[in-house]
Design an enzyme around this catalytic site. Structure first.
Site, short mmCIF file in Angstrom:
data_model
loop_
_atom_site.label_atom_id
_atom_site.label_comp_id
_atom_site.label_asym_id
_atom_site.label_seq_id
_atom_site.Cartn_x
_atom_site.Cartn_y
_atom_site.Cartn_z
N HIS A 88 0.85 -1.19 0.00
CA HIS A 88 0.00 0.00 0.00
C HIS A 88 0.90 1.25 0.00
O HIS A 88 1.99 1.24 0.58
CB HIS A 88 -0.91 -0.01 1.24
N GLU A 159 -3.95 2.49 -7.28
CA GLU A 159 -4.34 3.60 -6.40
C GLU A 159 -3.42 4.79 -6.65
O GLU A 159 -2.30 4.83 -6.10
CB GLU A 159 -4.21 3.19 -4.93
N SER A 201 -10.26 7.64 -2.81
CA SER A 201 -11.46 8.46 -2.59
C SER A 201 -12.71 7.87 -3.25
O SER A 201 -13.51 8.60 -3.85
CB SER A 201 -11.23 9.90 -3.06
N GLY A 223 -11.46 5.45 3.61
CA GLY A 223 -12.33 6.23 4.50
C GLY A 223 -13.78 5.81 4.52
O GLY A 223 -14.38 5.66 5.60
P1 13P Z 1 -9.54 6.45 0.67
O1 13P Z 1 -10.71 5.66 0.14
O2 13P Z 1 -9.73 6.97 2.04
O3 13P Z 1 -9.08 7.47 -0.32
O4 13P Z 1 -8.33 5.41 0.80
C1 13P Z 1 -7.99 4.65 -0.28
C2 13P Z 1 -7.02 3.62 0.14
O5 13P Z 1 -5.89 3.92 0.45
C3 13P Z 1 -7.50 2.24 0.23
O6 13P Z 1 -6.44 1.37 0.41
#
Ligand code: 13P
Length: 242
Positions: A88, A159, A201, A223
């Site tokens: 990650h 991501e 997000s 989140g």
């Molecule tokens: P958010 O959905 O808070 O942007 O985080 C994404 C994430 O890092 C999932 O691993």
């Protein structure tokens, strides 16, 4: 442990504060196609509440022995973990994990029978060709020791770092070409069909955009996975679009 259809991976990160809250969240998100990745202290408590969702972890270590603070993929597998988020961006950037180290984790997870959810993503907003080049080089370095036969046993999570936790999700127009670039690379070079999900997000307001793409296998949610109502709404939207 193959999930049919699109998946929703819930990465709770270092949340919530208590076992009771984790249990309540697990019960609320316990639906087909969901993979829940709680913090390590709550793994067993969460597992005991799941009937439909599948248990994941947020990391793991490739060895056992004198490695204070670590826990191995074999140990995770022994308590029912089926999937592990690996590499990650928070591990890469906050804890200085590089692709070489991450490749050891990917290899160890597969050996333990755990499906890696391998995260890649460019740090800043850059052009489409640059983003494809950046993520492909991260990806290839992160799976450098993986046998070609094992490649399809990895879920790739694209991501873009700039989209994580910012409320500024990458649009489908930005995400799809990068995911297609990865898919085509693996098809051409290895004749493999990769499963790639998007994270950054993801909200109930935007999740449908990704689900309509035939190239996006699901979403990795941070989140929004911590709010019972929002998580449930997202899961319902995913289920209604597949
Ligand atoms: P958010 O959905 O808070 O942007 O985080 C994404 C994430 O890092 C999932 O691993």
């Amino acid at each position: 442990m193959d999930i049919k259809g699109k998946i929703a991976v819930m990465n709770w990160k270092c949340n919530p504060s208590s076992k009771e809250e984790a249990e309540a969240l697990a019960i609320a998100s316990d639906m087909d196609g969901v993979i829940i990745c709680p913090p390590a202290p709550f793994i067993e408590a969460v597992r005991n509440k799941l009937n439909k969702a599948i248990l994941g972890s947020q990391d793991g270590f490739w060895e056992e022995g004198a490695f204070t603070g670590e826990y191995s993929f074999n140990q995770l597998a022994s308590v029912g973990v089926k999937y592990s988020v690996i590499g990650h961006s928070e591990r890469r950037w906050l804890f200085s994990e590089d692709s070489n180290l991450i490749s050891k984790k990917v290899k160890a997870a597969i050996k333990a029978g755990i499906i890696p959810i391998l995260c890649i993503g460019e740090k800043e907003r850059i052009s489409e060709p640059e983003a494809i080049e950046t993520v492909l080089s991260q990806l290839m370095a992160s799976i450098k020791d993986i046998a070609e036969d094992d490649m399809e046993n990895i879920i790739i999570a694209y991501e873009p770092v700039w989209a994580i936790g910012t409320g500024k999700n990458a649009s489908l127009k930005e995400v799809e070409p990068v995911i297609l670039g990865i898919i085509e690379y693996f098809k051409e070079n290895f004749d493999k069909k990769m499963n790639i999900i998007y994270g950054g997000s993801v909200l109930s307001e935007n999740v449908k955009n990704y689900m309509i793409s035939p190239y996006i296998g699901g979403v990795l949610i941070g989140g929004s996975s911590l709010n019972k109502d929002k998580a449930l709404e997202i899961i319902k939207i995913i289920r209604s679009t597949i």
